[in-house]
Design a protein around this motif. Sequence first.
Motif: not given
Length: 353
Positions: A74-87
Amino acid sequence: MAQNVPQEQWAQVIEKTGGPVEYKKIPVAKPGPDEVLVNIKYSGVCHTDLHAVNGDWPLPTKLPLVGGHEGAGVVVARGELVDDVQIGDHVGVKWLNGSCLACDFCQQSDEPLCAKALLSGYTVDGTFQQYCIGKAAHVARIPKDVPLDAIAPVLCAGITVYKGLKESGVRPGQTVAIVGAGGGLGSLAQQYAKAMGLHVIAIDTGDEKKKMCLESLGAQSFVDFATSKNVVKDVQNATKDGLGPHAVILVAVNEKPFQQAAEYVRPRGSVVCIGLPAGAYLKAPVFESVIKMVTIKGSYVGNRKDSAEAIDFFQRGLIKSPFKVVGLSELQMVYDKMHRGEIAGRYVLDTSK
């Protein structure tokens, strides 16, 4: 934009080539601008992981190294350029962790061939840990109705054999021989082949694998290479016209089958090499290969589209990966069994144990 992520986590780490793997706590990494942090729930164990420990491929590993490249979580964090994968999204971290997306190969959907490819559990830390970094563009999207333990082996073994079947050019109604049919890749290759409308000849050894191939995995016939007096003839006789299979998918972990396949494949057939026995060479009789117009080729891992297709087959209930779940802490036991050739199907690690 992150859930509560701990500072430390449990992981299986090798400090030097040859091992051993050490189960210990290490820091949790933070994702870069184009990356996601995935809470790995389950990770499959692949023969490649053993090669990474032993360092017996002509490709250097990073050290210290966290292995593994079949991680579902499960995605728990993402970088600032990522917009197509959600927490909260369910994703898979595959062998291909990232690529440049700009070179000739990446532009042709051959991103596994990218010279700057990042390889999970080999050149970057992989999925034998509770929190893993992946490039957002390359994580596999997993539908939330798909169980994460069952999908884990599909993220390498499934995608890889599905790609190999596509590369072989074999068509519905034709016959494919799968060498190493009872192992992790072979058990999935048989099911993808059946789902694609192919007749399957399973080649492996042992009663347990024979039973599994014929009763559970969809093979029409089984050739035991250890007890057969003439493997070439037995494989050809398993086809309707006796001319041999239209394609051979080689997922074996030793060298001999790679030197035999060109002898029993039918004229105009293709031999697709996927397994990577250390130090092995291909061998084929030139005369027969020419007059039979045999194609011999390698197939690596699938691209992002192949990955989505392979997962779709699974979601539709067409693929069942035979697997056993043990704790992440038991990785060494899995390697020992692998070394002795005692694994039928796939082992999956539960990172909470």
